[in-house]
Motif scaffolding. Structure first.
Motif, PDB file in Angstrom:
ATOM      1  N   CYS A 160       0.091   0.989  -0.680  1.00 39.05           N
ATOM      2  CA  CYS A 160      -0.617   0.270   0.373  1.00 39.05           C
ATOM      3  C   CYS A 160      -1.511  -0.785  -0.280  1.00 39.05           C
ATOM      4  N   ASN A 161      -1.535  -1.977   0.291  1.00 41.44           N
ATOM      5  CA  ASN A 161      -2.377  -3.054  -0.251  1.00 41.44           C
ATOM      6  C   ASN A 161      -3.353  -3.605   0.795  1.00 41.44           C
ATOM      7  N   LEU A 162      -3.659  -2.795   1.815  1.00 42.63           N
ATOM      8  CA  LEU A 162      -4.537  -3.279   2.883  1.00 42.63           C
ATOM      9  C   LEU A 162      -5.974  -3.494   2.412  1.00 42.63           C
ATOM     10  N   PRO A 217      -5.467   2.276  -1.980  1.00 42.54           N
ATOM     11  CA  PRO A 217      -4.866   1.108  -2.639  1.00 42.54           C
ATOM     12  C   PRO A 217      -5.201   0.989  -4.137  1.00 42.54           C
ATOM     13  N   SER A 246      -1.320   1.085  -5.386  1.00 42.16           N
ATOM     14  CA  SER A 246      -1.369  -0.320  -4.967  1.00 42.16           C
ATOM     15  C   SER A 246       0.008  -0.967  -4.892  1.00 42.16           C
ATOM     16  N   ILE A 266       3.602  -1.564  -3.739  1.00 44.30           N
ATOM     17  CA  ILE A 266       4.423  -1.222  -2.585  1.00 44.30           C
ATOM     18  C   ILE A 266       5.896  -1.199  -2.988  1.00 44.30           C
ATOM     19  N   THR A 308       3.543   6.126   2.424  1.00 42.84           N
ATOM     20  CA  THR A 308       2.109   5.855   2.395  1.00 42.84           C
ATOM     21  C   THR A 308       1.749   4.883   3.516  1.00 42.84           C
ATOM     22  N   ARG A 309       2.589   3.904   3.707  1.00 42.68           N
ATOM     23  CA  ARG A 309       2.452   2.941   4.807  1.00 42.68           C
ATOM     24  C   ARG A 309       3.863   2.674   5.332  1.00 42.68           C
ATOM     25  N   CYS A 346       5.683  -0.530   6.386  1.00 43.11           N
ATOM     26  CA  CYS A 346       5.937  -1.559   5.372  1.00 43.11           C
ATOM     27  C   CYS A 346       7.307  -1.390   4.712  1.00 43.11           C
ATOM     28  N   GLU A 356       0.844   2.717  10.909  1.00 42.21           N
ATOM     29  CA  GLU A 356      -0.270   1.830  11.240  1.00 42.21           C
ATOM     30  C   GLU A 356      -0.046   1.186  12.614  1.00 42.21           C
ATOM     31  N   GLU A 362       2.007  -1.982  12.878  1.00 41.51           N
ATOM     32  CA  GLU A 362       3.415  -1.880  12.479  1.00 41.51           C
ATOM     33  C   GLU A 362       4.250  -1.158  13.528  1.00 41.51           C
TER      34      GLU A 362
END
Length: 410
Positions: free
Chosen positions: A135-137, A145, A149, A151, A179-180, A183, A215, A218
């Motif tokens: 995740c890079n949010l 992250p 970090s 993805i 994780t996300r 994405c 999320e 998304e």
């Protein structure tokens, strides 16, 4: 060798541990359920909250005290290796980017970066498959992250093969995790989550897919409509990482949406799935959350009528901007946390009660006394007759409910 496995934190961590334990078993390693009897302790750590951090270190101390060999991976091991070395200088540290190489590091065996695929040897009824990582949010409160970090996504062809094999092995329900998750992007084709789901729903067999947490930004109507078209192959259960419902707090959390957006996502889901289980992650006592913000969140949780909450009390995390903000006193945190948990109990009871006289499709999991515990597509536990087979789908009319279960008649 006998290994005692302990996993802290998220579903992704749990899948990774299961995948690694399967690989170790192919090398002749046995799983040991008792810490005192093992040859090695394998810890997959978490750093999301202070409690997770505390629990990880407590196990490291306990294992070191009784002289066990320790191998530790995961987010805490990646971010704070020095804290582990202070306790046990001989601990084997495996940072997240090297986690898939654990078999090579520990046993000098071949390691293949197959994104932690599982074969389902754990003897569970439901399987969990990881398709995305990282995740890079950079939300202002979150340490993830910093530990995950990068993805990455599992190639679509490998995901299809893995899930097809699980279905052929008899698994009736498979949860797609990341994780996300939203994405997801196949590195070979560029296909996203929508295309992945379309391909998986097209597989033959009597099975259904469930999504792990996702999320809000998304979730869109295209993905929801694909899920609707899948009919019984999709579980109408959504776990949304909402975090808060005050626009001011969401902005300070660096979340890329507001309450209006969340409400629209919930309405889209209910448009296609009127009986959906819609659960939410929420954080109370973020440093700048004042009494008005907190009251707004409670009111809006009821307004959206979630099916239940995964409630957290804010925990300061190193490296994050929110950790340097003035903090809410612990006593006030506890008061607010208790209020959110009351809302959770209310929402879960309301959701369960709303299922009376409705028909749910359930998967039978395990016997309990005079009944069989089953799981509905919208994530409710339903007790049915013990004269049913395990790992079978049943259509059940709900006759009543208690604090823990619904009661159904086939």
């Amino acid at each position: 060798m006998r290994i005692y496995y302990k996993t802290f934190g998220c579903r992704v961590n749990q899948i990774e541990t299961e995948s690694l334990s399967e690989k170790f078993s192919f090398l002749g390693v046995q799983t040991e359920d008792e810490l005192k009897n093992c040859d090695m302790v394998f810890i997959n750590s978490c750093a999301v909250t202070h409690k997770a951090e505390r629990d990880v270190l407590a196990l490291v101390k306990k294992a070191a005290y009784i002289g066990k060999k320790i191998a530790i991976t995961g987010c805490y091991a990646s971010l704070f290796p020095q804290e582990i070395i202070k306790i046990d200088p001989h601990a084997i540290l495996i940072p997240n980017p090297q986690k898939h190489m654990a078999a090579s590091i520990l046993f000098n065996a071949k390691s293949d970066d197959n994104f932690f695929s599982v074969k389902g040897s754990c003897k569970r009824t439901r399987a969990f498959v990881k398709v995305q990582d990282g995740c890079n949010l950079k939300c202002s409160y979150c340490i993830v992250p910093y530990a995950r970090s990068q993805i990455n996504s599992k190639p679509l062809r490998i995901a299809i093969e893995e899930i097809s094999n699980l279905v052929s092995s008899g698994f009736k329900e498979i949860t797609i995790s990341g994780t996300r998750l939203g994405c997801y992007k196949c590195p070979e084709t560029g296909y996203g989550l929508k295309e992945l789901l379309e391909a998986l729903f097209a597989l033959s067999g009597d099975f259904r897919l469930r999504l792990s947490s996702i999320e809000p930004m998304e979730i869109d109507e295209k993905i929801i409509s694909v899920c609707k078209e899948a009919k019984d192959k999709f579980c109408d259960h959504f776990h949304i990482s909402v975090q808060h419902l005050s626009d001011r707090v969401l902005k300070e959390m660096r979340r890329p949406y507001n309450f209006k957006f969340i409400k629209e996502r919930v309405e889209i889901i209910r448009k296609y799935f009127p009986m959906a289980g819609i659960f939410a992650d929420v954080i109370s006592s973020f440093p700048s959350e004042n009494e008005e913000d907190f009251s707004i969140m409670l009111d809006r949780l009821k307004e959206l009528s979630f099916s239940g909450l995964h409630a957290f009390s804010y925990s300061p995390r190193p490296f994050t901007p929110a950790a340097s903000m003035p903090q809410i006193p612990q006593k006030e945190k506890e008061i607010r946390s208790a209020e959110v948990k009351k809302i959770d109990v209310f929402l879960r009871a309301k959701f369960a009660f709303s299922m009376r006289n409705k028909t749910l499709r359930v998967l039978s999991l395990r016997k309990k006394d005079e009944n069989m515990v089953s799981l509905s597509s919208n994530f409710l536990k339903v007790l049915i007759s013990k004269n049913t087979e395990k790992n079978k789908f049943y259509n059940v009319k709900i006759a009543g409910c208690s604090a823990d279960f619904l009661y159904g008649e086939i």
